[in-house]
Design a protein around this motif. Structure first.
Motif, PDB file in Angstrom:
ATOM      1  N   ASP A 123       1.228  -1.041  -0.259  1.00 42.52           N
ATOM      2  CA  ASP A 123      -0.163  -0.031   0.233  1.00 42.52           C
ATOM      3  C   ASP A 123       0.912   1.347  -0.769  1.00 42.52           C
ATOM      4  OD1 ASP A 123      -2.229  -1.342  -0.399  1.00 42.52           O
ATOM      5  OD2 ASP A 123      -2.384  -1.487   2.007  1.00 42.52           O
ATOM      6  N   GLY A 124       2.194   1.072   0.281  1.00 40.90           N
ATOM      7  CA  GLY A 124       2.801   2.456   0.249  1.00 40.90           C
ATOM      8  C   GLY A 124       4.246   2.072   1.530  1.00 40.90           C
ATOM      9  N   ASN A 125       5.052   2.960   1.395  1.00 47.40           N
ATOM     10  CA  ASN A 125       6.632   2.824   2.210  1.00 47.40           C
ATOM     11  C   ASN A 125       6.108   3.110   3.325  1.00 47.40           C
ATOM     12  OD1 ASN A 125       7.494   1.114   0.011  1.00 47.40           O
ATOM     13  ND2 ASN A 125       8.903   2.495  -0.949  1.00 47.40           N
ATOM     14  N   MET A 126       7.288   2.605   4.254  1.00 46.74           N
ATOM     15  CA  MET A 126       6.904   3.123   5.582  1.00 46.74           C
ATOM     16  C   MET A 126       7.776   3.378   6.462  1.00 46.74           C
ATOM     17  SD  MET A 126       3.643   0.826   7.083  1.00 46.74           S
ATOM     18  CE  MET A 126       2.446   1.243   6.596  1.00 46.74           C
ATOM     19  N   GLU A 161       2.762  16.634  -8.714  1.00 47.37           N
ATOM     20  CA  GLU A 161       2.692  16.165 -10.250  1.00 47.37           C
ATOM     21  C   GLU A 161       1.896  15.296 -10.594  1.00 47.37           C
ATOM     22  OE1 GLU A 161       6.834  15.140 -11.598  1.00 47.37           O
ATOM     23  OE2 GLU A 161       7.820  16.808  -9.403  1.00 47.37           O
ATOM     24  N   GLY A 162       0.441  15.690 -10.740  1.00 43.11           N
ATOM     25  CA  GLY A 162      -0.529  15.146 -11.072  1.00 43.11           C
ATOM     26  C   GLY A 162      -0.829  14.292 -10.611  1.00 43.11           C
ATOM     27  N   GLY A 163      -0.547  13.394  -9.570  1.00 44.02           N
ATOM     28  CA  GLY A 163      -1.555  12.603  -8.535  1.00 44.02           C
ATOM     29  C   GLY A 163      -1.499  13.188  -7.430  1.00 44.02           C
ATOM     30  N   VAL A 164      -2.384  12.329  -6.945  1.00 43.85           N
ATOM     31  CA  VAL A 164      -2.690  12.890  -4.884  1.00 43.85           C
ATOM     32  C   VAL A 164      -1.865  11.766  -4.144  1.00 43.85           C
ATOM     33  CG1 VAL A 164      -4.058  12.242  -3.301  1.00 43.85           C
ATOM     34  CG2 VAL A 164      -4.846  13.767  -5.665  1.00 43.85           C
ATOM     35  N   VAL A 165      -1.318  12.531  -3.540  1.00 44.95           N
ATOM     36  CA  VAL A 165      -0.239  11.679  -2.559  1.00 44.95           C
ATOM     37  C   VAL A 165      -0.422  12.441  -0.482  1.00 44.95           C
ATOM     38  CG1 VAL A 165       1.186  10.587  -3.781  1.00 44.95           C
ATOM     39  CG2 VAL A 165       1.423  12.968  -2.128  1.00 44.95           C
ATOM     40  N   GLY A 166       0.148  10.931   0.314  1.00 48.24           N
ATOM     41  CA  GLY A 166      -0.798  11.723   1.680  1.00 48.24           C
ATOM     42  C   GLY A 166       0.758  10.950   2.363  1.00 48.24           C
ATOM     43  N   VAL A 167       0.440  11.627   3.083  1.00 46.47           N
ATOM     44  CA  VAL A 167       1.779  11.174   4.421  1.00 46.47           C
ATOM     45  C   VAL A 167       1.140  11.014   5.578  1.00 46.47           C
ATOM     46  CG1 VAL A 167       4.137  11.873   5.473  1.00 46.47           C
ATOM     47  CG2 VAL A 167       3.847  11.834   3.407  1.00 46.47           C
ATOM     48  N   ALA A 168       1.120   9.943   6.235  1.00 45.14           N
ATOM     49  CA  ALA A 168       0.579   9.954   7.929  1.00 45.14           C
ATOM     50  C   ALA A 168       1.459   9.726   8.299  1.00 45.14           C
ATOM     51  CB  ALA A 168      -0.752   8.776   7.544  1.00 45.14           C
ATOM     52  N   ILE A 169       1.540  10.759   9.342  1.00 42.29           N
ATOM     53  CA  ILE A 169       2.233  10.528  11.028  1.00 42.29           C
ATOM     54  C   ILE A 169       1.534   9.647  12.330  1.00 42.29           C
ATOM     55  CG2 ILE A 169       4.336  10.741  12.631  1.00 42.29           C
ATOM     56  CD1 ILE A 169       4.276  13.239  10.831  1.00 42.29           C
ATOM     57  N   PHE A 170       2.289   8.274  12.385  1.00 42.65           N
ATOM     58  CA  PHE A 170       1.762   7.465  13.599  1.00 42.65           C
ATOM     59  C   PHE A 170       2.063   8.084  15.076  1.00 42.65           C
ATOM     60  CE2 PHE A 170       0.179   3.908   9.941  1.00 42.65           C
ATOM     61  CZ  PHE A 170      -0.476   5.009   9.477  1.00 42.65           C
ATOM     62  N   LYS A 180       8.070   7.037  19.827  1.00 47.04           N
ATOM     63  CA  LYS A 180       8.354   5.919  18.431  1.00 47.04           C
ATOM     64  C   LYS A 180       6.817   6.339  17.717  1.00 47.04           C
ATOM     65  CE  LYS A 180       8.941   2.099  20.995  1.00 47.04           C
ATOM     66  NZ  LYS A 180       8.426   0.338  21.398  1.00 47.04           N
ATOM     67  N   TRP A 181       7.164   6.313  16.332  1.00 43.42           N
ATOM     68  CA  TRP A 181       6.692   6.965  15.417  1.00 43.42           C
ATOM     69  C   TRP A 181       6.648   6.700  14.543  1.00 43.42           C
ATOM     70  CZ3 TRP A 181       9.148  11.131  17.968  1.00 43.42           C
ATOM     71  CH2 TRP A 181       9.049  11.719  18.573  1.00 43.42           C
ATOM     72  N   ARG A 182       5.865   6.529  13.108  1.00 42.22           N
ATOM     73  CA  ARG A 182       5.807   5.962  12.011  1.00 42.22           C
ATOM     74  C   ARG A 182       5.179   6.269  10.908  1.00 42.22           C
ATOM     75  NH1 ARG A 182       3.355  -0.495  10.394  1.00 42.22           N
ATOM     76  NH2 ARG A 182       5.285  -0.977  10.944  1.00 42.22           N
ATOM     77  N   PHE A 183       5.947   7.213  10.070  1.00 37.54           N
ATOM     78  CA  PHE A 183       5.307   8.040   8.288  1.00 37.54           C
ATOM     79  C   PHE A 183       5.285   6.625   7.198  1.00 37.54           C
ATOM     80  CE2 PHE A 183       8.649  10.751  10.695  1.00 37.54           C
ATOM     81  CZ  PHE A 183       7.433  12.193  10.744  1.00 37.54           C
ATOM     82  N   TYR A 184       3.880   7.359   7.388  1.00 37.59           N
ATOM     83  CA  TYR A 184       3.079   6.098   6.550  1.00 37.59           C
ATOM     84  C   TYR A 184       2.773   7.281   4.804  1.00 37.59           C
ATOM     85  CZ  TYR A 184      -0.542   3.191   3.755  1.00 37.59           C
ATOM     86  OH  TYR A 184      -1.373   3.513   3.029  1.00 37.59           O
ATOM     87  N   PHE A 185       2.905   6.053   3.551  1.00 43.45           N
ATOM     88  CA  PHE A 185       3.178   7.473   2.727  1.00 43.45           C
ATOM     89  C   PHE A 185       2.172   6.483   1.381  1.00 43.45           C
ATOM     90  CE2 PHE A 185       7.761   7.852   4.287  1.00 43.45           C
ATOM     91  CZ  PHE A 185       8.351   8.895   4.951  1.00 43.45           C
ATOM     92  N   HIS A 186       1.807   6.984   1.398  1.00 45.73           N
ATOM     93  CA  HIS A 186       0.430   5.819   0.692  1.00 45.73           C
ATOM     94  C   HIS A 186      -0.211   7.323  -0.228  1.00 45.73           C
ATOM     95  CE1 HIS A 186      -3.305   9.232   2.156  1.00 45.73           C
ATOM     96  NE2 HIS A 186      -1.944   9.239   3.410  1.00 45.73           N
TER      97      HIS A 186
END
Length: 597
Positions: free
Chosen positions: A441-444, A513-522, A573-579
């Protein structure tokens, strides 16, 4: 010796000696033992410096002696192959190459197409057409041209369109002569690979390709591999390199990329040094090239290791499935950080300033130079400001790595650091472990940091300036004319109302650049003061901050202080999720539940 071949050589030498005095006669030398090609690539010469004063017979002889069996002839050099040659002279040039093992790879010209003056533009286009015909007549396969500049006072988009349309016109013209147009990566403002890609997006004729030129700009922005991939589908069959064993350009990395993409074409030496014995130096460059290609071919296939962690002098590179994901920058910086960070659509999700100013054309502002891509720090640690930059500010100094490992799904970077005052006193130390995960689903990135009160009692002060942060691409922001982003958190707050609120996770998404992307922090449930507060701004700053309570909730100053007794430690502890997509499309809540459990 073949009788016909011998007779033909005598005829050519006689014709060239008496035909308008164009070429001096020089006997052909003996071919040194060498392979003409290494895999699908062949090594050749551009007649710049090392060949500029050799007449054509000498040039061919020296190439044959050294096993460098291809050449691009630059205009205005001693070989004399120019557009004013007669038809007979052109046939003589073609015959001389045909009578040797050396290939005329093409002609190198200085025609460029950025000019605001329309008459000058038309002269450049016509001049290039003249050399296309010359290359055809002499047995070459194409002509090299340039973009060269972005004129002041002319809109960027207009210049890009003009260069691209000119190249397309030349591509159509060259196709009728079975020739290729090679756009050298060159010029003031036009040597950046994103600019070249923009030009090639306009110049969509298949007969137009990019002549990679090994400039310093190749390493800017997201780095060599990212820039290489920008133009990889449009690479021409000629590449220019400098001396392969001189300077600090990462030629081995470049050769690895060419081998991994099964590149077919000429790697041509455009020399910059002036050795006493150019023939000897040319043979040496051929050997260096063959060694580099052999090393690249012996390397594991890109992506074979899943998440690949590679230590370099000033950074640690992380590749996922053979492509750059991020780099950990740790040397000579105010604090360690990750830059660039490549999102799920293959483009960076962070802004480039201050690491590479100017790459966010028209969309970014030169603010907050301490916002370095993705980083961890805090603005008040025992009264020392580690958040901002400056001579009197604190710095987090890399000490050593305790683990660097690759794996099929996860790579690990574990480092130890010292938090130091401006006068060199250690305030505390930390160990931070970064686990980079490759997921469908996306790198973390899991960012676990333990801070030790190694020098005595430690107080994290109550300030909003912190702590686990990322600065996002300009188009993802809420504010400014280019911004189209949104923010949402686990408590259902949205956009501007998310600042200073507590939530288990927060997601910032928007178009890049034309696509919707998100960054979530947990925020991990085991963290002190979970759920954390979010210092998330409309201009692209996105940070988890467990300390700035008085700012976020309007309580008395000092309410958010966190004290670590001497000799003890605190861990976050945190997680970055790139989706891809928004929080729903990226299944952010679902991924948080997995992380929390």
């Amino acid at each position: 010796m073949n009788t016909n071949l011998s007779t033909r050589r005598k005829f050519l030498k006689s014709s060239l000696a008496c035909g308008a005095g164009l070429f001096a006669v020089s006997p052909l030398g003996r071919l040194a033992p060498a392979t003409e090609a290494v895999g699908s690539m062949r090594f050749g010469l551009v007649t710049y410096l090392w060949g500029q004063d050799w007449d054509l017979p000498t040039l061919i002889a020296n190439c044959e002696k050294t096993g460098v069996l291809g050449v691009e002839l630059r205009t205005q050099h001693a070989h004399g192959v120019e557009a004013n040659l007669t038809a007979a002279q052109r046939r003589q040039v073609k015959a001389q190459f045909a009578d040797s093992p050396v290939t005329l790879a093409g002609l190198g010209t200085n025609f460029d197409f950025h000019h605001a003056d329309k008459d000058r533009l038309e002269r450049s286009i016509q001049g290039a057409k003249d050399y296309i015909k010359l290359s055809y007549d002499c047995g070459g396969s194409g002509v090299k041209v340039k973009p060269n500049d972005l004129p002041k006072g002319v809109p960027y988009e207009k210049t890009i369109e003009q260069i691209g349309e000119s190249l397309s016109e030349l591509g159509r013209f060259a196709a009728s002569y079975n020739q290729k147009i090679r756009l050298e990566v060159h010029g003031r403002g036009t040597s950046a690979l994103p600019v070249i890609k923009a030009i090639m997006d306009v110049a969509d004729h298949p007969n137009v390709g990019v002549c990679w030129n090994c400039n310093g700009q190749d390493l800017e922005g997201a780095g060599l591999e990212y820039n290489f991939n920008l133009v990889r589908p449009r690479l021409a069959d000629i590449v220019h390199v400098r001396e392969l064993n001189v300077g600090d350009y990462p030629y081995q990395e470049l050769m690895n990329l060419f081998v991994s993409t099964d590149y077919h074409g000429w790697i041509l030496l455009e020399a910059r040094t002036k050795p006493a014995d150019r023939v000897k130096a040319l043979a040496e460059q051929r050997r260096v090239f063959e060694q580099m290609i052999a090393k690249a071919q012996a390397a594991p296939a890109p992506g074979a290791g899943g998440v690949e962690v590679i230590q370099r002098d000033e950074r640690v590179t992380v590749n996922i499935d053979g492509k750059l994901f991020t780099e950990y920058r740790f040397a000579d910086v105010p604090r360690p950080y990750f830059y660039p960070v490549i999102g799920p659509t293959g483009v960076p999700v962070i802004r480039h300033y201050p690491m590479k100013p100017g790459l966010d054309k028209g969309g970014d502002r030169d603010d907050h130079p301490h916002h370095n891509s993705l980083w961890f720090t805090h603005g008040d640690v025992n009264g020392v400001d580690f958040w901002a930059n400056g001579d009197q500010k604190g710095k987090i100094v890399h000490d050593k790595f305790s683990e660097l490992s690759s794996g099929p799904e996860t790579g690990v970077i574990t480092s130890q650091n010292k938090w130091m005052t401006a006068d060199g006193q250690v305030v505390c130390t930390d160990t931070r472990t970064h686990r980079i995960h490759s997921r469908p689903d996306g790198n973390m990135i899991d960012f676990d940091v333990t801070i030790y009160a190694s020098q005595g009692e430690l107080t994290f002060g109550d300030t909003k300036e912190g702590s686990m942060a990322i600065r996002l691409a300009p188009t993802m922001r809420l504010e400014s004319n280019v911004a189209q982003g949104h923010i949402v958190n686990s408590a259902a707050d949205k956009d501007g109302t998310t600042w200073g609120k507590r939530a288990a996770w927060c997601d910032y998404y928007g178009p890049v650049e034309g696509g919707v992307v998100g960054v979530a922090i947990f925020d991990h449930p085991e963290n002190p003061r979970h759920p954390t507060w979010w210092h998330v701004r409309g201009y692209g700053l996105f940070a988890a901050n467990p300390f700035g309570v008085s700012y976020f909730e309007g309580k008395d100053r000092g309410t958010g202080d966190l004290v670590v007794p001497a000799g003890e430690s605190v861990t976050f502890k945190w997680r970055f999720y790139f989706h891809k997509g928004d929080d729903k499309q990226g299944k952010v809540a679902e991924h948080y539940r997995e992380y929390a459990s």
